[in-house]
Design an enzyme around this catalytic site. Structure first.
Site, PDB file in Angstrom:
ATOM      1  N   GLY A  36       2.833  -1.228   4.392  1.00  0.00           N
ATOM      2  CA  GLY A  36       2.825   0.246   3.984  1.00  0.00           C
ATOM      3  C   GLY A  36       4.181   0.597   3.632  1.00  0.00           C
TER       4      GLY A  36
ATOM      5  N   GLU B 151      -6.870   4.701   8.144  1.00  0.00           N
ATOM      6  CA  GLU B 151      -6.738   6.008   7.562  1.00  0.00           C
ATOM      7  C   GLU B 151      -7.952   6.717   7.413  1.00  0.00           C
ATOM      8  OE1 GLU B 151      -3.051   5.294   5.770  1.00  0.00           O
ATOM      9  OE2 GLU B 151      -2.004   5.031   7.498  1.00  0.00           O
TER      10      GLU B 151
ATOM     11  N   GLU C 285      -4.927  -4.959  11.056  1.00  0.00           N
ATOM     12  CA  GLU C 285      -4.241  -3.854  10.975  1.00  0.00           C
ATOM     13  C   GLU C 285      -4.370  -3.298  12.314  1.00  0.00           C
ATOM     14  OE1 GLU C 285      -2.318  -2.827   7.376  1.00  0.00           O
ATOM     15  OE2 GLU C 285      -4.146  -1.610   7.332  1.00  0.00           O
TER      16      GLU C 285
ATOM     17  N   SER D 190       3.650  -2.108  10.275  1.00  0.00           N
ATOM     18  CA  SER D 190       4.875  -2.224  10.524  1.00  0.00           C
ATOM     19  C   SER D 190       5.615  -3.254  10.035  1.00  0.00           C
ATOM     20  CB  SER D 190       5.358  -1.554  11.994  1.00  0.00           C
ATOM     21  OG  SER D 190       4.917  -0.251  12.152  1.00  0.00           O
TER      22      SER D 190
ATOM     23  N   HIS E 106      -9.568   0.979   5.443  1.00  0.00           N
ATOM     24  CA  HIS E 106      -8.330   1.085   6.034  1.00  0.00           C
ATOM     25  C   HIS E 106      -8.382   2.116   7.298  1.00  0.00           C
ATOM     26  CE1 HIS E 106      -4.251   2.346   6.597  1.00  0.00           C
ATOM     27  NE2 HIS E 106      -3.821   1.269   5.837  1.00  0.00           N
TER      28      HIS E 106
ATOM     29  N   GLY F  75       2.608   2.319  10.634  1.00  0.00           N
ATOM     30  CA  GLY F  75       3.356   3.339  10.486  1.00  0.00           C
ATOM     31  C   GLY F  75       4.156   3.846  11.754  1.00  0.00           C
TER      32      GLY F  75
ATOM     33  N   ASN G 167       0.859  -1.297   0.037  1.00  0.00           N
ATOM     34  CA  ASN G 167       0.106   0.111  -0.011  1.00  0.00           C
ATOM     35  C   ASN G 167       0.759   1.268  -0.153  1.00  0.00           C
ATOM     36  OD1 ASN G 167      -1.906   2.101   0.585  1.00  0.00           O
ATOM     37  ND2 ASN G 167      -2.191   1.467   2.629  1.00  0.00           N
ATOM     38  N   TRP G 168       1.032   1.828  -1.210  1.00  0.00           N
ATOM     39  CA  TRP G 168       1.832   3.012  -1.334  1.00  0.00           C
ATOM     40  C   TRP G 168       1.378   4.383  -0.545  1.00  0.00           C
ATOM     41  CZ3 TRP G 168       3.372   2.946  -7.026  1.00  0.00           C
ATOM     42  CH2 TRP G 168       4.297   1.806  -7.341  1.00  0.00           C
ATOM     43  N   LYS G 169      -0.113   4.260  -0.448  1.00  0.00           N
ATOM     44  CA  LYS G 169      -0.975   5.394   0.473  1.00  0.00           C
ATOM     45  C   LYS G 169      -0.443   6.587  -0.569  1.00  0.00           C
ATOM     46  CE  LYS G 169       0.367   3.426   4.809  1.00  0.00           C
ATOM     47  NZ  LYS G 169      -0.182   3.604   6.311  1.00  0.00           N
TER      48      LYS G 169
HETATM   49  C1  PEP Z   1      -0.781  -0.095   5.920  1.00  0.00           C
HETATM   50  O1  PEP Z   1      -0.647   1.198   5.407  1.00  0.00           O
HETATM   51  O2  PEP Z   1      -1.592  -0.647   5.759  1.00  0.00           O
HETATM   52  C2  PEP Z   1       0.446  -0.452   6.865  1.00  0.00           C
HETATM   53  C3  PEP Z   1       0.307  -1.361   7.429  1.00  0.00           C
HETATM   54  O3  PEP Z   1       1.484   0.763   7.056  1.00  0.00           O
HETATM   55  P1  PEP Z   1       2.864   0.231   7.682  1.00  0.00           P
HETATM   56  O4  PEP Z   1       3.484  -1.001   6.839  1.00  0.00           O
HETATM   57  O5  PEP Z   1       3.503   1.442   6.862  1.00  0.00           O
HETATM   58  O6  PEP Z   1       2.552   0.181   9.034  1.00  0.00           O
END
Ligand code: PEP
Length: 262
Positions: A231, A96, A164, A210, A94, A170, A9-11
């Protein structure tokens, strides 16, 4: 048999130039890995460009969100009808989106329903916040997110769930493999009650939060965990290929002998 899946997931990151470089840098390495479904989730505006580069590869595309109607007066929104030309998957719910854009379980439910109706496969995210975790409310929160998010959704293999924990996204503070596996087991039990034991066993459930090449083995070696939603680490080509490579090697080792023969 559940095929492992790793999604990057590049966000809201990369310019078009950076996106093209990133995908070109990982293309060969990713393409040759077998036994894992490999999925990239770039921003909407790069789907067509990236889709062109991935055209004859084994790598699939995923959008990061969508609206729940197919067309109409929703300025700025993207519909399932638009996405299905490019994507096989779409991330929905998600944390976010839930946190910054007020997405409720009811909205997530509408989106899941619309995605399936339009033959898109949702990657449905669930997870508890830090204070909910500390108050021992993880199962209550996730049980609600699953039951309401999948309300009136018929059993299907075309959904992927990503557990998650919000406190792990993050932050560099991943859950432990055991913690993640225990919650994923709870999610599977919740699905078994909502649908059936067989339907729950068929569904892939990922861990996200993470994940890096340093800790992915801890998650993937748990039989309950079918892959990862990655992410930050998916923005580095070598790192992401390494994560997928480790996943393929670990899941291959855990196959019964007769299935792992070429
Ligand atoms: C995500 O965006 O779903 C995520 C898990 O981010 P990260 O790996 O950066 O924690």
């Amino acid at each position: 048999m559940r095929i492992p899946l790793i999604a990057g997931n590049w966000k809201m990151n990369t310019t078009v130039k950076e996106a093209v470089k990133l995908v070109r840098d990982m293309l060969d390495g990713l393409d040759r890995i077998e036994g894992v479904e490999k999925v990239l989730c770039p921003p909407f505006v790069f789907l067509a460009e990236i889709g062109g580069i991935l055209k004859s590869s084994s790598i699939k595309l995923c959008a990061q969100n969508m609206h729940f109607t197919t067309k109409g007066a929703y300025t700025g929104e993207i519909s399932p009808l638009m996405l299905k030309e490019w994507c096989e998957f779409v991330i929905l719910g998600h944390s976010e989106r839930r946190r910054y854009f007020g997405e409720s379980d009811e909205i997530v439910n509408k989106k899941i329903t619309a995605a399936l109706e339009n033959r898109l496969k949702p990657i449905m995210c669930v997870g508890e916040k830090l204070e909910e975790n500390e108050a021992g409310r993880t199962e209550e929160i996730i049980g609600r997110q699953i039951n309401q998010g999948l309300n009136n959704v018929q059993p299907t293999r075309n959904i992927v769930i990503a557990y998650e924990p919000v406190w792990a996204i993050g932050t560099g503070k991943a859950a432990s493999g055991q913690q993640a596996a225990a919650t994923i087991k709870f999610i599977r039990n919740t699905l078994a009650k909502l649908w059936s034991e067989d339907a729950a066993q068929d569904l892939r459930i990922l861990y996200g939060g993470s994940v890096t090449s340093n800790n992915v083995a801890e998650f993937i070696s748990q039989s309950e965990i079918d892959g990862a939603l990655v992410g930050g680490a998916s923005l580095r080509a070598e790192e992401f290929v390494n994560i997928v490579n480790q996943t393929a090697a670990i899941k291959e080792r855990s196959l019964p002998a007769e299935q792992s023969k070429p």
